[in-house]
Motif scaffolding. Structure first.
Motif, PDB file in Angstrom:
ATOM      1  N   ASP A 318      51.996  38.794  42.251  1.00  0.00           N
ATOM      2  CA  ASP A 318      53.058  39.660  41.748  1.00  0.00           C
ATOM      3  C   ASP A 318      53.041  41.040  42.395  1.00  0.00           C
ATOM      4  OD1 ASP A 318      54.133  37.756  40.058  1.00  0.00           O
ATOM      5  OD2 ASP A 318      52.789  38.292  38.399  1.00  0.00           O
ATOM      6  N   CYS A 319      51.839  41.643  42.523  1.00  0.00           N
ATOM      7  CA  CYS A 319      51.773  43.019  43.044  1.00  0.00           C
ATOM      8  C   CYS A 319      50.891  43.158  44.273  1.00  0.00           C
ATOM      9  CB  CYS A 319      51.282  43.976  41.958  1.00  0.00           C
ATOM     10  SG  CYS A 319      49.544  43.727  41.498  1.00  0.00           S
ATOM     11  N   SER A 320      50.256  42.049  44.737  1.00  0.00           N
ATOM     12  CA  SER A 320      49.413  42.023  45.945  1.00  0.00           C
ATOM     13  C   SER A 320      48.092  42.773  45.775  1.00  0.00           C
ATOM     14  CB  SER A 320      50.161  42.595  47.156  1.00  0.00           C
ATOM     15  OG  SER A 320      51.329  41.848  47.411  1.00  0.00           O
ATOM     16  N   HIS A 321      47.721  43.130  44.551  1.00  0.00           N
ATOM     17  CA  HIS A 321      46.404  43.743  44.323  1.00  0.00           C
ATOM     18  C   HIS A 321      45.326  42.680  44.483  1.00  0.00           C
ATOM     19  CE1 HIS A 321      43.203  46.173  42.633  1.00  0.00           C
ATOM     20  NE2 HIS A 321      42.949  45.205  41.753  1.00  0.00           N
ATOM     21  N   ARG A 322      44.199  43.062  45.092  1.00  0.00           N
ATOM     22  CA  ARG A 322      43.119  42.108  45.328  1.00  0.00           C
ATOM     23  C   ARG A 322      42.017  42.267  44.281  1.00  0.00           C
ATOM     24  NH1 ARG A 322      39.728  40.952  50.945  1.00  0.00           N
ATOM     25  NH2 ARG A 322      38.336  39.366  50.046  1.00  0.00           N
ATOM     26  N   TYR A 323      41.657  41.156  43.655  1.00  0.00           N
ATOM     27  CA  TYR A 323      40.592  41.114  42.659  1.00  0.00           C
ATOM     28  C   TYR A 323      39.320  40.683  43.380  1.00  0.00           C
ATOM     29  CZ  TYR A 323      38.138  39.702  38.365  1.00  0.00           C
ATOM     30  OH  TYR A 323      37.230  39.563  37.341  1.00  0.00           O
ATOM     31  N   GLU A 324      38.422  41.616  43.652  1.00  0.00           N
ATOM     32  CA  GLU A 324      37.287  41.399  44.546  1.00  0.00           C
ATOM     33  C   GLU A 324      36.242  40.455  43.972  1.00  0.00           C
ATOM     34  OE1 GLU A 324      37.035  42.420  47.555  1.00  0.00           O
ATOM     35  OE2 GLU A 324      38.603  43.929  47.749  1.00  0.00           O
ATOM     36  N   ASP A 325      36.005  40.508  42.671  1.00  0.00           N
ATOM     37  CA  ASP A 325      34.841  39.827  42.088  1.00  0.00           C
ATOM     38  C   ASP A 325      35.183  38.469  41.484  1.00  0.00           C
ATOM     39  OD1 ASP A 325      33.265  42.055  42.736  1.00  0.00           O
ATOM     40  OD2 ASP A 325      33.853  43.077  40.877  1.00  0.00           O
ATOM     41  N   LEU A 326      36.123  37.757  42.047  1.00  0.00           N
ATOM     42  CA  LEU A 326      36.514  36.452  41.508  1.00  0.00           C
ATOM     43  C   LEU A 326      35.489  35.388  41.919  1.00  0.00           C
ATOM     44  CD1 LEU A 326      38.758  34.904  39.981  1.00  0.00           C
ATOM     45  CD2 LEU A 326      39.773  34.408  42.213  1.00  0.00           C
ATOM     46  N   SER A 327      34.860  34.756  40.947  1.00  0.00           N
ATOM     47  CA  SER A 327      33.867  33.718  41.223  1.00  0.00           C
ATOM     48  C   SER A 327      34.523  32.343  41.185  1.00  0.00           C
ATOM     49  CB  SER A 327      32.731  33.782  40.197  1.00  0.00           C
ATOM     50  OG  SER A 327      33.208  33.461  38.904  1.00  0.00           O
ATOM     51  N   LEU A 328      33.804  31.339  41.664  1.00  0.00           N
ATOM     52  CA  LEU A 328      34.344  29.979  41.691  1.00  0.00           C
ATOM     53  C   LEU A 328      34.538  29.425  40.282  1.00  0.00           C
ATOM     54  CD1 LEU A 328      32.293  28.421  44.630  1.00  0.00           C
ATOM     55  CD2 LEU A 328      34.717  28.978  44.618  1.00  0.00           C
ATOM     56  N   GLU A 329      33.766  29.919  39.326  1.00  0.00           N
ATOM     57  CA  GLU A 329      33.862  29.412  37.962  1.00  0.00           C
ATOM     58  C   GLU A 329      35.092  29.941  37.223  1.00  0.00           C
ATOM     59  OE1 GLU A 329      31.081  30.700  39.250  1.00  0.00           O
ATOM     60  OE2 GLU A 329      30.036  28.783  39.560  1.00  0.00           O
ATOM     61  N   GLU A 330      35.633  31.066  37.652  1.00  0.00           N
ATOM     62  CA  GLU A 330      36.793  31.659  36.976  1.00  0.00           C
ATOM     63  C   GLU A 330      38.072  30.936  37.392  1.00  0.00           C
ATOM     64  OE1 GLU A 330      36.791  36.144  36.500  1.00  0.00           O
ATOM     65  OE2 GLU A 330      35.270  35.930  38.064  1.00  0.00           O
ATOM     66  N   ARG A 331      38.694  30.243  36.456  1.00  0.00           N
ATOM     67  CA  ARG A 331      39.913  29.490  36.767  1.00  0.00           C
ATOM     68  C   ARG A 331      41.169  30.297  36.447  1.00  0.00           C
ATOM     69  NH1 ARG A 331      38.021  27.073  40.354  1.00  0.00           N
ATOM     70  NH2 ARG A 331      40.067  26.082  40.529  1.00  0.00           N
ATOM     71  N   THR A 332      41.024  31.336  35.621  1.00  0.00           N
ATOM     72  CA  THR A 332      42.134  32.255  35.351  1.00  0.00           C
ATOM     73  C   THR A 332      41.621  33.687  35.442  1.00  0.00           C
ATOM     74  OG1 THR A 332      41.718  32.255  32.958  1.00  0.00           O
ATOM     75  CG2 THR A 332      43.292  30.621  33.805  1.00  0.00           C
ATOM     76  N   TRP A 333      42.506  34.604  35.786  1.00  0.00           N
ATOM     77  CA  TRP A 333      42.103  36.010  35.838  1.00  0.00           C
ATOM     78  C   TRP A 333      43.333  36.899  35.611  1.00  0.00           C
ATOM     79  CZ3 TRP A 333      43.948  39.107  39.976  1.00  0.00           C
ATOM     80  CH2 TRP A 333      44.523  38.403  41.037  1.00  0.00           C
ATOM     81  N   THR A 334      43.073  38.130  35.151  1.00  0.00           N
ATOM     82  CA  THR A 334      44.139  39.080  34.853  1.00  0.00           C
ATOM     83  C   THR A 334      44.116  40.213  35.871  1.00  0.00           C
ATOM     84  OG1 THR A 334      43.961  38.593  32.492  1.00  0.00           O
ATOM     85  CG2 THR A 334      45.104  40.620  33.116  1.00  0.00           C
ATOM     86  N   CYS A 335      45.278  40.500  36.453  1.00  0.00           N
ATOM     87  CA  CYS A 335      45.378  41.549  37.465  1.00  0.00           C
ATOM     88  C   CYS A 335      45.143  42.914  36.816  1.00  0.00           C
ATOM     89  CB  CYS A 335      46.750  41.506  38.140  1.00  0.00           C
ATOM     90  SG  CYS A 335      46.995  42.800  39.384  1.00  0.00           S
TER      91      CYS A 335
END
Length: 377
Positions: A318-335
């Motif tokens: 939606d806004c092209s912000h990068r979420y740096e700490d996304l792990s393989l276990e996280e299936r959903t995340w909030t910008c």
């Protein structure tokens, strides 16, 4: 365009002549592998295709024996194969240096203008012997080469490579584009939100495959019983491969019946196998990409790839912000910037689509949910 028609040869005693020709081609291959390696030790360079071809001519003039048992064009084709293998070795870091091949593991030889003749129907003459093949469909186009192949199951196949006019596309033009994200839980997640599951034929037949491996290990090396057990195992693996290919072809045609452009990421399959092992091979990502490209070429569609290092899962669609700490276990995340809640795979598919179409021609548009999201931005 080039197209190959592949037919199985009927089993008969005359097939031993074709097997002898294949194994003779392996002798020629090994001779020139040894020659190129010796040449490199002395001069520090690869002799090149034309030098090898001249050496072949001298060998045929000097030796009137087994070099004349194989068609001259088939001999030249062995050198062409070796030269292509060396070119891949020079150009691609991961390609290994061409090595020696055992007679029983060498698989084919190729004829061009001479050494073969179609006799009508399902009959063909190969190097002074007549054979029959299972003609499951007519051969359309001008035949350029004829290749005899031997598979691990012990069957012989004849392959006609023909030059023909490009076929008329069967699938309709839609003007739509879609992004795909590959995964283990879902084989594909599309930018429209569809989740596609894939069969796992190896996993489903794993117990039978393990039993066949155990049966093979119990047989004495070099015995006929070991050869039979090896062929039974090869037939099972061929059945598994055919099941996987059937799914891949049907899925590729289904995608191109809805979209004109399919956007994907380049895959590092080797690294994926190190992380997740056998399941990656069972799903057959690399095989599916090749089939996808083949169907696209046939139907006048397009496959676009983006760089494998693009952080499609970590970037907010939606806004092209990068979420740096996304792990393989996280299936959903909030910008953190816009507050959008993302499904990891769906977000990646939408980013793949947007990245691939960033320099797209006018007239190709996202479809379905992806199009609605793009409009609302």
């Amino acid at each position: 365009m080039r197209k190959t028609y592949k037919y199985r040869l009927y089993t008969c005693e005359r097939n031993k002549h074709l097997v002898e020709s294949i194994e003779l081609a392996s002798v020629v291959w090994n001779h020139f592998v040894a020659l190129t390696r010796r040449y490199y030790e002395i001069y520090g360079e690869y002799p090149g295709y034309y030098a090898l071809k001249k050496h072949l001519t001298k060998l045929k003039q000097r030796d009137k024996g087994h070099w004349y048992d194989l068609n001259s064009q088939a001999l030249q084709n062995v050198i062409e194969r070796l030269d292509r293998a060396y070119q891949r070795f020079f150009e691609i870091d991961s390609a290994g240096r061409p090595g020696f091949k055992k007679r029983e593991k060498y698989t084919s030889f190729t004829l061009t203008q001479t050494g073969w003749k179609l006799l009508g129907g399902n009959r063909v003459r190969i190097q002074n012997h007549n054979y029959k093949f299972v003609k499951s469909r007519p051969i359309k186009g001008e035949i350029k080469t004829v290749t005899i192949k031997r598979d691990a199951c012990g069957y012989l196949w004849i392959c006609f490579s023909v030059e023909k006019e490009p076929p008329t596309p069967e699938l309709p033009r839609t003007g739509n584009a879609v992004g795909l994200d590959f995964g283990l839980k879902d084989f594909l997640v599309t930018s429209d939100g569809d989740r596609i599951q894939a069969p796992e034929p190896l996993q489903e037949s794993l117990e039978e495959v393990q039993d066949l491996h155990k049966e093979l290990s119990r047989k004495k090396r070099g015995s006929n019983n070991r050869k039979k057990a090896k062929r039974r195992l090869a037939r099972k693996y061929r059945q598994i491969d055919n099941q996987r290919k059937d799914f891949h072809f049907k899925l590729a045609r289904r995608l191109f019946s809805r979209y004109d452009v399919v956007c994907i990421e380049e895959l590092n399959v080797g690294a994926m196998k190190e992380l997740w092992g056998r399941k990656v091979s069972d799903l057959g990502f690399a095989s599916f990409v090749k089939i996808l490209e083949h169907v696209a070429q046939k139907e006048g569609k397009e496959v676009r790839k983006i760089d494998r290092w693009f952080p499609s899962s970590q970037t907010c669609s939606d806004c092209s912000h990068r979420y740096e700490d996304l792990s393989l276990e996280e299936r959903t995340w909030t910008c953190e910037e816009c507050g959008s809640l993302h499904d990891r795979d769906l977000n990646a598919a939408r980013n793949v689509l947007e990245r691939a179409l960033s320099s797209a021609e006018a007239g190709v548009r996202p479809s379905g949910a992806a199009a609605r999201d793009a409009t609302s931005k």
